[in-house]
Design a protein around this motif. Structure first.
Motif, PDB file in Angstrom:
ATOM      1  N   LEU A  16       0.813  -1.211   0.000  1.00  0.00           N
ATOM      2  CA  LEU A  16       0.000   0.000   0.000  1.00  0.00           C
ATOM      3  C   LEU A  16       0.850   1.265   0.000  1.00  0.00           C
ATOM      4  N   TYR A  17       2.101   1.145   0.393  1.00  0.00           N
ATOM      5  CA  TYR A  17       2.953   2.340   0.522  1.00  0.00           C
ATOM      6  C   TYR A  17       4.399   1.895   0.511  1.00  0.00           C
TER       7      TYR A  17
ATOM      8  N   HIS B 243      -7.961  -0.637   3.709  1.00  0.00           N
ATOM      9  CA  HIS B 243      -6.971   0.316   4.202  1.00  0.00           C
ATOM     10  C   HIS B 243      -6.650   1.361   3.148  1.00  0.00           C
ATOM     11  N   ASP B 244      -6.398   2.554   3.594  1.00  0.00           N
ATOM     12  CA  ASP B 244      -5.917   3.611   2.714  1.00  0.00           C
ATOM     13  C   ASP B 244      -4.395   3.601   2.741  1.00  0.00           C
ATOM     14  N   GLY B 245      -3.772   3.747   1.585  1.00  0.00           N
ATOM     15  CA  GLY B 245      -2.316   3.714   1.509  1.00  0.00           C
ATOM     16  C   GLY B 245      -1.696   5.047   1.854  1.00  0.00           C
ATOM     17  N   HIS B 246      -1.841   5.486   3.098  1.00  0.00           N
ATOM     18  CA  HIS B 246      -1.246   6.752   3.527  1.00  0.00           C
ATOM     19  C   HIS B 246       0.111   6.495   4.157  1.00  0.00           C
TER      20      HIS B 246
ATOM     21  N   VAL C  41       1.113  11.812   1.580  1.00  0.00           N
ATOM     22  CA  VAL C  41       2.102  11.195   0.685  1.00  0.00           C
ATOM     23  C   VAL C  41       3.530  11.392   1.180  1.00  0.00           C
TER      24      VAL C  41
ATOM     25  N   GLU D 218      -8.321  11.755  -1.604  1.00  0.00           N
ATOM     26  CA  GLU D 218      -7.849  10.389  -1.422  1.00  0.00           C
ATOM     27  C   GLU D 218      -7.432   9.783  -2.760  1.00  0.00           C
ATOM     28  N   LEU D 219      -8.168  10.111  -3.817  1.00  0.00           N
ATOM     29  CA  LEU D 219      -7.801   9.611  -5.142  1.00  0.00           C
ATOM     30  C   LEU D 219      -6.446  10.166  -5.587  1.00  0.00           C
TER      31      LEU D 219
ATOM     32  N   GLY E 119      -3.773   8.547  -3.331  1.00  0.00           N
ATOM     33  CA  GLY E 119      -3.614   7.139  -3.676  1.00  0.00           C
ATOM     34  C   GLY E 119      -2.887   6.937  -4.991  1.00  0.00           C
TER      35      GLY E 119
ATOM     36  N   ILE F 201       0.876   7.708  -4.340  1.00  0.00           N
ATOM     37  CA  ILE F 201       1.511   6.654  -3.548  1.00  0.00           C
ATOM     38  C   ILE F 201       1.647   5.374  -4.366  1.00  0.00           C
ATOM     39  N   GLY F 202       0.651   5.098  -5.210  1.00  0.00           N
ATOM     40  CA  GLY F 202       0.733   3.912  -6.048  1.00  0.00           C
ATOM     41  C   GLY F 202       1.911   3.941  -7.000  1.00  0.00           C
TER      42      GLY F 202
END
Length: 662
Positions: free
Chosen positions: A8-9, A106-109, A182, A250-251, A254, A257-258
């Motif tokens: 995720l990160y 989960h959010d990839g923060h 990020v 968030e988009l 994300g 981070i992706g």
């Protein structure tokens, strides 16, 4: 972590300030306290803590170490791993932070300790200073921002937030939120006012700017003078940000981070990372890190080493090309003056030899080879590694070779697709500038409409993805009702769980599972769409998979005598596996059929038992996207009532030429 966990990160942090361990242990320890764990003790090489579903382990050996935090709870498992090493000869200190989870809950923060750690020293990704706050850039600082974006060794994406005179506080808040989210995996810059924004857009060019209170993410590598696909650097418009608020942010976070989460580690750091793992396992000594990163001389007469050296030399990205759009601080020497100052030997050297294989100047061929290598390394490195790992691991555990073949087929198609995409010259398909010039009102309006169109594409992709998730949920609930003895209308007990993420995924799975559909040589065309339009690739793949399944179900029914009509009739019937009939066209226009230039492009290979010539005009097609550009199509020939009892697919790709597209 479970086998379906995703990264995720990931952050690669280069830290020249020694010692790293003290600052990292303090910030990580403070973070553990917020999780309900005790603060770590100084001086202990190994420590473990556990409380309320949270477990942490901290290991250190001399100048390297690893911290692991595992969390379980209502949101599913989450694992944060921090690996570090102090500076050694030939390499600065570094920290690698990775977060893995199930990818859905989960959010990839960035983990909270990363922000605190970035504040302890000047930490970079190897080229760019990483901070946890948004840097405000005024009109005078625009040239530095442009150079930052074009920095050759930049690894992290740069998020640029445009100005909004109507809501300056909102812009500042959005920028700071993104910077924290990020941290370590991206950089956030805020244009201070409209003057800075206008200068930035004027420097970047009409297709690479950011405006209207929007946000744009500039991925790496980036050269504004050679950018062929501007929307690789994803924009998000102000209307969407105002309408969706935190969800839109968030988009953006994300996506940034992706970009870094899936990138492989730099070669030197990868070698050092592996040595640290062996040191902590007691299988290596701390001094082995310096030996691992030191350059290794090639043995004399080693053909393999010479081949490796040449291949690696091809993957070195060329230096940034000077462009009129990028301001330079020192004036360049005029070409005429340089020519006048050159002597006879220089003049002779200036006449470049041509490459024997292409007839082009040797330098042009070399640059093209470097560009191809750079793209292949950047785009396919992760997939190559995955395919190789899969091959190695399957040697002893009986893994189905079909998975390996899928990986290899996808890689081959994407290499071909990248080759074709690179062959397209910048500006080849762009309309000529109007009389008002690039900065005129007409050109500006076109740019705004283009940006809004891209935003609408993103919103559409998100809406379709959400709808498909809801549809899957409905099928799951129907299945549970059936198990309870209460079957629901429309139950699809045999519905596959497969959900393609690209057109190549859909084609590969169709080849393996759909017995009444045969797919021809169309992988390159499909891969080109996957690569050129990543925002929409998943949507198109889902529609393509549905269409291929519908064709398979139709061919099965017709070849067995259960259905007597054509595919259009099938889609209008009450059959379970269908697609909207409006997507289906069983013929082409008269102009296309009578013009050989167009009809030949729709003629594809089939077995001799289908047609004695070995090829057939495939007029029938499915409109994956009804309008716009691109407009993907599936061209097929129906032999379900013939000798093979199958559907033959000739083309899955962009709209084929016709009088309108030509």
């Amino acid at each position: 972590m479970p086998p379906n966990s995703n990264r995720l990160y990931q952050a690669v942090l280069r830290d020249k300030t020694a010692p790293i361990s003290l600052r990292l242990r303090r910030t990580f320890g403070d973070w553990l306290v917020t999780k309900g764990l005790p603060a770590p003790e100084q001086g202990r090489p190994s420590q473990e803590f556990e409380a309320d579903g949270v477990r942490a382990r901290m290991d250190r050996k001399v100048d390297c170490g690893r911290y692991v935090l595992e969390e379980t709870g209502g949101r599913g498992p989450l694992r944060t791993q921090v690996t570090y090493a102090e500076s050694v000869a030939g390499m600065t200190g570094w920290v690698v932070v990775r977060v893995e989870g199930d990818g859905e809950s989960h959010d990839g923060h960035a983990p909270d300790f990363v922000q605190a750690y970035l504040r302890t020293a000047r930490i970079t990704d190897g080229a760019v200073h990483l901070t946890d706050t948004a840097d405000a850039v005024d009109e005078d600082g625009v040239h530095r921002l442009v150079h930052l974006l074009a920095e050759r060794d930049r690894r992290v994406p740069v998020i640029v937030v445009s100005a909004d005179p109507q809501d300056p506080q909102g812009v500042r808040a959005r920028a700071e939120h993104l910077a924290g989210a990020v941290a370590g995996a991206g950089v956030v810059v805020r244009l201070a006012d409209l003057r800075a924004q206008d200068r930035f857009n004027g420097t970047m060019g009409s297709e690479l700017g950011v405006f209207g209170a929007g946000i744009r993410t500039y991925v790496a590598p980036f050269d504004p003078a050679a950018e062929c696909y501007p929307y690789r650097h994803r924009p998000m418009g102000g209307p969407m940000l105002r309408r969706q608020g935190g969800q839109a942010l968030e988009l953006v976070a994300g996506g940034a981070i992706g970009e870094t989460a899936r990138r492989p580690l730099p070669d030197d750091l990868q070698r050092a990372y592996q040595v640290v793992s062996r040191i902590l396992a007691g299988k290596a000594q701390p001094g082995d890190i310096a030996a691992a990163v030191a350059p290794r001389p090639a043995p004399a007469g080693s053909a393999r080493e010479e081949l490796r050296r040449r291949m690696m030399a091809m993957t070195v990205r060329p230096g940034p090309v000077a462009a009129t759009a990028v301001p330079v601080e020192e004036p360049a020497v005029a070409a005429g003056a340089a020519g006048a100052a050159a002597g006879p030997e220089d003049a002779a050297a200036a006449t470049e030899p041509e490459d024997a294989g292409t007839g082009r100047p040797a330098s042009e061929v070399a640059e093209l080879a470097q560009a191809v290598a750079a793209v292949v390394v950047k785009e396919l490195r992760g997939e190559l590694d995955a395919a190789l790992d899969l091959t190695v691991s399957s040697a002893g555990n009986g893994t189905d070779n079909r998975e390996i073949l899928r990986q290899m087929r996808t890689l081959g198609a994407r290499v071909d697709g990248l080759r074709d995409l690179i062959a397209v010259r910048p500006g080849r398909d762009r309309p000529p500038a109007g009389p008002e010039g690039g900065n005129g009102r007409t050109a500006g309006e076109i740019d705004r409409l283009r940006a809004e169109h891209e935003i609408l594409q993103q919103e559409y992709a998100e809406a379709v993805a959400g709808a498909r998730k809801l549809q899957e949920r409905v099928h799951w609930l129907e299945a549970r009702l059936a198990e309870a003895g209460q079957p629901a209308f429309g139950l699809s007990a045999d519905r596959p769980a497969f959900e393609p993420t690209s057109l190549m995924d859909a084609l590969n799975m169709a080849r393996e599972t759909l017995a009444h559909v045969e797919i021809g040589d169309t992988d390159t065309e499909a891969a080109k769409l996957d690569l050129a339009y990543p925002t929409l690739a998943r949507v198109w793949a889902s529609k393509t998979w549905d269409a291929l399944r519908a064709l398979d179900a139709f061919a099965r029914a017709r070849s067995s005598g259960e259905f007597a009509g054509g595919f259009f009739d099938w889609c209008r019937s009450a059959a379970r596996l269908t697609i909207p009939a409006g997507m289906v066209a069983m013929s082409e226009s008269r102009t296309v059929n009578t013009n050989g230039k167009y009809s030949m492009r729709r003629t594809f290979a089939v077995p001799l038992e289908v047609h004695p010539s070995g090829k057939v005009l495939m007029e029938a097609h499915i409109k994956i996207r009804k309008g716009g550009c691109p407009a993907p199509r599936i061209h097929f020939h129906d032999d379900s009532g013939g000798s093979t009892g199958k559907i033959w697919i000739g083309h899955v790709g962009d709209h084929l030429p016709n009088p309108h597209t030509n």
